[in-house]
Design an enzyme around this catalytic site. Structure first.
Site, PDB file in Angstrom:
ATOM      1  CE1 TYR A 124      -1.578   3.351   2.813  1.00  0.00           C
ATOM      2  CE2 TYR A 124      -3.367   2.863   1.281  1.00  0.00           C
ATOM      3  CZ  TYR A 124      -2.766   3.706   2.202  1.00  0.00           C
ATOM      4  OH  TYR A 124      -3.359   4.905   2.510  1.00  0.00           O
TER       5      TYR A 124
HETATM    6  N1  LIG Z   1      -9.272   7.421   6.436  1.00  0.00           N
HETATM    7  C1  LIG Z   1      -8.057   7.830   6.812  1.00  0.00           C
HETATM    8  O1  LIG Z   1      -7.797   8.118   8.012  1.00  0.00           O
HETATM    9  C2  LIG Z   1      -6.971   7.952   5.781  1.00  0.00           C
HETATM   10  C3  LIG Z   1      -7.273   7.937   4.425  1.00  0.00           C
HETATM   11  N2  LIG Z   1      -6.253   8.077   3.508  1.00  0.00           N
HETATM   12  C4  LIG Z   1      -6.595   8.135   2.079  1.00  0.00           C
HETATM   13  O2  LIG Z   1      -7.641   9.091   1.891  1.00  0.00           O
HETATM   14  C5  LIG Z   1      -8.543   8.627   0.862  1.00  0.00           C
HETATM   15  C6  LIG Z   1      -9.956   8.569   1.440  1.00  0.00           C
HETATM   16  O3  LIG Z   1      -9.944   7.708   2.584  1.00  0.00           O
HETATM   17  P1  LIG Z   1     -11.247   6.848   2.955  1.00  0.00           P
HETATM   18  O4  LIG Z   1     -12.470   7.652   2.669  1.00  0.00           O
HETATM   19  O5  LIG Z   1     -11.036   6.285   4.310  1.00  0.00           O
HETATM   20  O6  LIG Z   1     -11.152   5.689   1.853  1.00  0.00           O
HETATM   21  P2  LIG Z   1     -11.889   4.258   1.838  1.00  0.00           P
HETATM   22  O7  LIG Z   1     -11.014   3.253   2.509  1.00  0.00           O
HETATM   23  O8  LIG Z   1     -13.268   4.465   2.313  1.00  0.00           O
HETATM   24  O9  LIG Z   1     -11.858   3.880   0.240  1.00  0.00           O
HETATM   25  C7  LIG Z   1     -12.176   4.839  -0.700  1.00  0.00           C
HETATM   26  C8  LIG Z   1     -12.868   4.177  -1.868  1.00  0.00           C
HETATM   27  O10 LIG Z   1     -11.956   3.393  -2.653  1.00  0.00           O
HETATM   28  C9  LIG Z   1     -12.763   2.568  -3.464  1.00  0.00           C
HETATM   29  N3  LIG Z   1     -12.076   1.373  -3.956  1.00  0.00           N
HETATM   30  C10 LIG Z   1     -11.493   0.403  -3.216  1.00  0.00           C
HETATM   31  N4  LIG Z   1     -11.091  -0.604  -4.023  1.00  0.00           N
HETATM   32  C11 LIG Z   1     -11.436  -0.266  -5.299  1.00  0.00           C
HETATM   33  C12 LIG Z   1     -11.338  -0.902  -6.582  1.00  0.00           C
HETATM   34  N5  LIG Z   1     -10.798  -2.123  -6.711  1.00  0.00           N
HETATM   35  N6  LIG Z   1     -11.806  -0.246  -7.667  1.00  0.00           N
HETATM   36  C13 LIG Z   1     -12.371   0.988  -7.552  1.00  0.00           C
HETATM   37  N7  LIG Z   1     -12.523   1.629  -6.390  1.00  0.00           N
HETATM   38  C14 LIG Z   1     -12.069   1.005  -5.264  1.00  0.00           C
HETATM   39  C15 LIG Z   1     -13.959   2.138  -2.600  1.00  0.00           C
HETATM   40  O11 LIG Z   1     -15.116   2.071  -3.453  1.00  0.00           O
HETATM   41  P3  LIG Z   1     -16.434   1.241  -3.051  1.00  0.00           P
HETATM   42  O12 LIG Z   1     -16.754   1.649  -1.641  1.00  0.00           O
HETATM   43  O13 LIG Z   1     -17.448   1.698  -4.065  1.00  0.00           O
HETATM   44  O14 LIG Z   1     -16.087  -0.221  -3.179  1.00  0.00           O
HETATM   45  C16 LIG Z   1     -14.020   3.248  -1.537  1.00  0.00           C
HETATM   46  O15 LIG Z   1     -15.206   3.979  -1.590  1.00  0.00           O
HETATM   47  C17 LIG Z   1      -7.997   7.271   0.402  1.00  0.00           C
HETATM   48  O16 LIG Z   1      -7.211   7.444  -0.764  1.00  0.00           O
HETATM   49  C18 LIG Z   1      -7.121   6.824   1.557  1.00  0.00           C
HETATM   50  O17 LIG Z   1      -6.052   5.965   1.141  1.00  0.00           O
HETATM   51  C19 LIG Z   1      -4.931   8.152   3.873  1.00  0.00           C
HETATM   52  C20 LIG Z   1      -4.594   8.154   5.203  1.00  0.00           C
HETATM   53  C21 LIG Z   1      -5.587   8.110   6.242  1.00  0.00           C
HETATM   54  N1  LIG Z   2      -8.202   3.560   1.828  1.00  0.00           N
HETATM   55  C1  LIG Z   2      -7.837   3.861   3.084  1.00  0.00           C
HETATM   56  N2  LIG Z   2      -6.558   4.155   3.348  1.00  0.00           N
HETATM   57  C2  LIG Z   2      -6.190   4.452   4.623  1.00  0.00           C
HETATM   58  C3  LIG Z   2      -7.111   4.445   5.664  1.00  0.00           C
HETATM   59  C4  LIG Z   2      -8.466   4.139   5.357  1.00  0.00           C
HETATM   60  O1  LIG Z   2      -9.343   4.129   6.252  1.00  0.00           O
HETATM   61  N3  LIG Z   2      -8.774   3.842   4.068  1.00  0.00           N
HETATM   62  N4  LIG Z   2      -6.725   4.750   6.958  1.00  0.00           N
HETATM   63  C5  LIG Z   2      -5.446   5.031   7.235  1.00  0.00           C
HETATM   64  C6  LIG Z   2      -4.988   5.517   8.585  1.00  0.00           C
HETATM   65  O2  LIG Z   2      -3.840   4.851   8.959  1.00  0.00           O
HETATM   66  C7  LIG Z   2      -5.997   5.462   9.710  1.00  0.00           C
HETATM   67  O3  LIG Z   2      -6.843   4.382   9.617  1.00  0.00           O
HETATM   68  C8  LIG Z   2      -5.366   5.413  11.098  1.00  0.00           C
HETATM   69  O4  LIG Z   2      -4.880   4.126  11.310  1.00  0.00           O
HETATM   70  C9  LIG Z   2      -4.393   4.951   6.201  1.00  0.00           C
HETATM   71  N5  LIG Z   2      -4.919   4.734   4.884  1.00  0.00           N
END
Ligand SMILES: NC(=O)C1=CN([C@@H]2O[C@H](COP(=O)(O)OP(=O)(O)OC[C@H]3O[C@@H](n4cnc5c(N)ncnc54)[C@H](OP(=O)(O)O)[C@@H]3O)[C@@H](O)[C@H]2O)C=CC1
Ligand SMILES: Nc1nc2c(c(=O)[nH]1)N=C([C@H](O)[C@@H](O)CO)CN2
Length: 235
Positions: free
Chosen positions: A146
């Protein structure tokens, strides 16, 4: 003409809330999803255009690009948000999961940026925002694939910013703990917050505000902003 945005992963969490905000602010929104159809159906009730694609399938990415080109002549904002947060155990157990990590975080953004480049150039100030991670610079040993894929997206942000200027701007947002997943237990949450100088989960509004910051600053390209409560200082 209303500004046009494409948000990937718009069916839940950050992508969903960003799409909602853009709709409220007068955008035409293309809302991509993979499995979260219900969330995009809510957005469609507000006028969004839903697009389903599993980015682990390159043909699905190509098909989605064709659908966007068929429906709009310009794209003002592309947010590459889709992400599969797979740990080492998940990718070690399945080559398909390992491949999906790079398909979703690197191949799909590359193909969307290049495939929609002409539409982005037709906009007055075409803007791409790639959602990376604070771990793209300082990798976690528990999420090796990742972090590597997010690092690829971060690097491509710099390359595309240079290659596509002055017609298109390309920037990145590096989230930290903005929104825990439901499966994250209290022990994990407390550990993460203990490592976060501001001691709180950020929520989604700071991310939406940062998208607006990049939108409103036409002199920014090749930039990356951490939205992490200072957590990158401690990893
Ligand atoms: N949440 C956090 O604290 C953190 C988030 N991030 C980044 O911020 C962004 C938003 O986070 P968050 O809202 O938690 O994200 P999520 O983990 O909720 O995922 C975002 C979306 O990615 C889509 N996705 C996953 N696999 C596929 C696939 N094979 N093809 C197409 N789409 C796909 C999903 O679509 P579906 O639901 O329709 O399957 C989902 O809605 C992400 O890029 C994440 O990596 C980074 C660090 C921390
Ligand atoms: N697709 C996602 N990427 C990440 C997430 C997530 O919820 N969805 N969360 C993190 C953070 O590490 C957070 O969960 C704290 O552990 C990183 N990327």
């Amino acid at each position: 003409m209303k500004p046009v945005a494409l948000i990937t992963g718009a069916g839940r969490r950050f992508g969903y809330e960003l799409a909602n905000d853009l709709l409220d602010n007068g955008y035409t929104v293309f809302a991509h999803y993979n499995s979260s159809k219900g969330g995009v159906e809510k957005l469609e009730q507000q006028g969004a255009i839903g697009l389903q694609a599993d980015f682990s399938d390159t043909r699905a990415i190509d098909n989605m690009i064709d659908q966007v080109i068929a429906q709009t002549g310009q794209l003002d904002l592309l947010v590459n948000n889709a992400s599969c947060f797979f740990d080492n155990h998940t990718v070690d157990a399945s080559d398909d999961a390992l491949a999906a990590v790079y398909q979703v975080h690197a191949i799909a953004p590359y193909k969307l940026i290049t495939g929609l480049q002409a539409l982005l150039a037709n906009a007055n100030d075409g803007l791409v925002i790639n959602i990376t991670d604070i771990y793209s610079e300082r990798p976690s040993t528990n999420y090796i694939a990742y972090c590597g894929a997010k690092a690829a997206l971060a690097n491509m942000t710099l390359a595309f910013a240079k290659a596509l200027a002055p017609d298109i701007r390309v920037n990145a947002i590096q989230p930290g703990p903005i929104l825990f997943l439901p499966e994250h237990d209290n022990q994990h949450r407390q550990q993460v917050l203990a490592e976060t100088p501001l001691k709180v989960e950020g929520g989604l509004q700071p991310m939406i505000d940062t998208v607006k910051f990049f939108r409103d600053n036409p002199f920014l390209t090749g930039e990356s902003i951490k939205v992490d409560g200072g957590r990158a200082l401690n990893i």
